[in-house]
Design a protein around this motif. Structure first.
Motif, PDB file in Angstrom:
ATOM      1  N   TYR A  43       0.492  -1.370   0.465  1.00 29.76           N
ATOM      2  CA  TYR A  43      -0.154   0.090   0.124  1.00 29.76           C
ATOM      3  C   TYR A  43       1.026   1.329   0.151  1.00 29.76           C
ATOM      4  CZ  TYR A  43      -3.678  -2.869   1.066  1.00 29.76           C
ATOM      5  OH  TYR A  43      -4.721  -3.959   1.448  1.00 29.76           O
ATOM      6  N   ASN A  44       0.457   2.601  -0.865  1.00 26.53           N
ATOM      7  CA  ASN A  44       0.570   3.673  -0.558  1.00 26.53           C
ATOM      8  C   ASN A  44       2.839   3.621  -1.279  1.00 26.53           C
ATOM      9  OD1 ASN A  44      -1.333   5.042   0.062  1.00 26.53           O
ATOM     10  ND2 ASN A  44      -0.910   4.438   2.266  1.00 26.53           N
ATOM     11  N   GLU A  45       2.902   2.570  -2.429  1.00 26.19           N
ATOM     12  CA  GLU A  45       3.660   2.845  -2.434  1.00 26.19           C
ATOM     13  C   GLU A  45       4.564   3.771  -3.640  1.00 26.19           C
ATOM     14  OE1 GLU A  45       7.028   0.597  -1.689  1.00 26.19           O
ATOM     15  OE2 GLU A  45       6.176  -0.469   0.171  1.00 26.19           O
ATOM     16  N   GLN A  46       5.627   4.554  -3.777  1.00 27.47           N
ATOM     17  CA  GLN A  46       5.255   5.474  -3.676  1.00 27.47           C
ATOM     18  C   GLN A  46       6.493   4.966  -6.328  1.00 27.47           C
ATOM     19  OE1 GLN A  46       7.022   9.703  -3.599  1.00 27.47           O
ATOM     20  NE2 GLN A  46       9.007   8.717  -5.075  1.00 27.47           N
ATOM     21  N   VAL A  48       6.696   9.065 -15.188  1.00 23.56           N
ATOM     22  CA  VAL A  48       5.205   9.732 -14.254  1.00 23.56           C
ATOM     23  C   VAL A  48       5.497   9.033 -12.321  1.00 23.56           C
ATOM     24  CG1 VAL A  48       2.338   9.844 -13.524  1.00 23.56           C
ATOM     25  CG2 VAL A  48       3.959   9.898 -16.222  1.00 23.56           C
ATOM     26  N   THR A  49       6.020  10.071 -11.861  1.00 28.19           N
ATOM     27  CA  THR A  49       5.790   9.118 -10.420  1.00 28.19           C
ATOM     28  C   THR A  49       4.612   8.877  -9.786  1.00 28.19           C
ATOM     29  OG1 THR A  49       7.140  10.838  -9.979  1.00 28.19           O
ATOM     30  CG2 THR A  49       6.643  10.054  -7.789  1.00 28.19           C
ATOM     31  N   ILE A  50       4.124   8.193  -9.253  1.00 29.44           N
ATOM     32  CA  ILE A  50       3.240   7.206  -9.110  1.00 29.44           C
ATOM     33  C   ILE A  50       2.690   6.814  -7.444  1.00 29.44           C
ATOM     34  CG2 ILE A  50       2.260   7.553 -11.498  1.00 29.44           C
ATOM     35  CD1 ILE A  50       2.311   3.999 -10.526  1.00 29.44           C
ATOM     36  N   ILE A  51       1.616   7.174  -7.000  1.00 28.70           N
ATOM     37  CA  ILE A  51       1.218   6.701  -5.621  1.00 28.70           C
ATOM     38  C   ILE A  51       0.907   5.596  -6.336  1.00 28.70           C
ATOM     39  CG2 ILE A  51       0.892   6.714  -3.129  1.00 28.70           C
ATOM     40  CD1 ILE A  51       3.458   8.318  -4.006  1.00 28.70           C
ATOM     41  N   THR A  52       1.005   4.160  -5.216  1.00 25.81           N
ATOM     42  CA  THR A  52      -0.057   2.403  -5.892  1.00 25.81           C
ATOM     43  C   THR A  52      -0.188   2.340  -5.021  1.00 25.81           C
ATOM     44  OG1 THR A  52      -0.197   1.065  -7.553  1.00 25.81           O
ATOM     45  CG2 THR A  52       2.316   1.461  -6.816  1.00 25.81           C
ATOM     46  N   ASN A  53      -1.246   0.681  -4.996  1.00 23.56           N
ATOM     47  CA  ASN A  53      -2.155   0.043  -4.211  1.00 23.56           C
ATOM     48  C   ASN A  53      -1.543  -0.909  -4.905  1.00 23.56           C
ATOM     49  OD1 ASN A  53      -2.066   1.915  -1.592  1.00 23.56           O
ATOM     50  ND2 ASN A  53      -3.834   1.977  -3.049  1.00 23.56           N
TER      51      ASN A  53
END
Length: 251
Positions: free
Chosen positions: A195-198, A204-209
């Motif tokens: 969860y909440n991995e950069q 493109v920089t994303i925050i992903t689960n």
């Protein structure tokens, strides 16, 4: 082995018999008139009346070193064919009846199992659910990617394509081929959600689960949802400003 043929006749290129069940006919011309094409090199089946009566017979040419030297006729008298059909008719009818008796309950059982598998839904209901799912998935602001247990992409929504420069025809490809750093295959192997991995993908920089999808404790694949980091920061700033404004208003 059992031989059902009534006769086997070999003849030369003139149609003269070299073999026949009736020895008196050996040396005489073949009768029936349907041997002509066999003497021209053709193979076929014919029904004709010969010297011994009506029969069904097959013809085939005989070649030696590439040169035709005659033909052979193998046949059954019509009365023998009729007798054989009559003898096996009851067995054939019994087999057909048993096949129907077995097929009907099997068809009902198959239909029941299919209905249970699709939760009793009719085809029109399934089509409606798929349409609704497609609309909902493509209406959210987060990117969504789903990979199966072979780590192949099965779903990409519109936002994921827009955000990461992906295409809908990437569906079916291995996720490593499209997004080498996705880690979705690692999550499937470990079975542990992230969860909440950069992450940075295609600049493109994303925050992903990344979450494992299971059914009856069996891993079906992995779903990843993500948003652009800049968008999340902007939303966080707006929320902070709203809270600050509210604090000032209610002092």
């Amino acid at each position: 082995s059992r031989n059902l043929a009534s006769f086997v006749v070999f003849m030369d290129m003139e149609g003269t018999r070299y073999t026949h069940p009736n020895k008196d006919l050996i040396g005489l011309k073949f009768t029936g008139g349907d041997e002509v094409e066999a003497l021209k090199g053709r193979s076929y089946i014919s029904k004709a009346v010969g010297i011994s009566g009506p029969s069904i017979r097959g013809f085939s040419p005989i070649f030696i070193d590439g040169v035709q030297v005659g033909a052979v006729s193998v046949g059954m008298f019509q009365e023998n064919v009729d007798s054989l059909l009559e003898t096996n008719r009851n067995a054939l009818l019994y087999t057909m009846l048993m096949s129907i008796i077995i097929a009907i309950p099997s068809a009902f059982a198959l239909s029941y199992n299919i209905k249970r598998t699709i939760f009793g839904l009719e085809p029109v209901d399934i089509a409606m659910l798929l349409t609704q799912r497609e609309i909902m998935i493509n209406s959210v602001k987060e990117g969504i990617i789903f990979t199966n247990k072979e780590d192949k992409i099965e779903l990409i929504n519109d936002r994921a394509c827009e955000m990461l420069g992906l295409r809908k025809d990437d569906v079916g490809k291995h996720v490593k081929e499209i997004i080498p750093t996705s880690r979705m295959d690692d999550v499937r192997k470990s079975g542990i959600d992230e969860y909440n991995e950069q992450q940075k993908i295609n600049g493109v920089t994303i925050i992903t689960n990344r979450m494992v999808v299971k059914y009856n404790e069996n891993i079906l694949g992995v779903v990843a949802t993500f948003s652009e980091k800049e968008e999340l920061q902007r939303l966080a700033e707006e929320l902070t400003n709203s809270k600050s404004y509210a604090s000032v208003m209610y002092r």
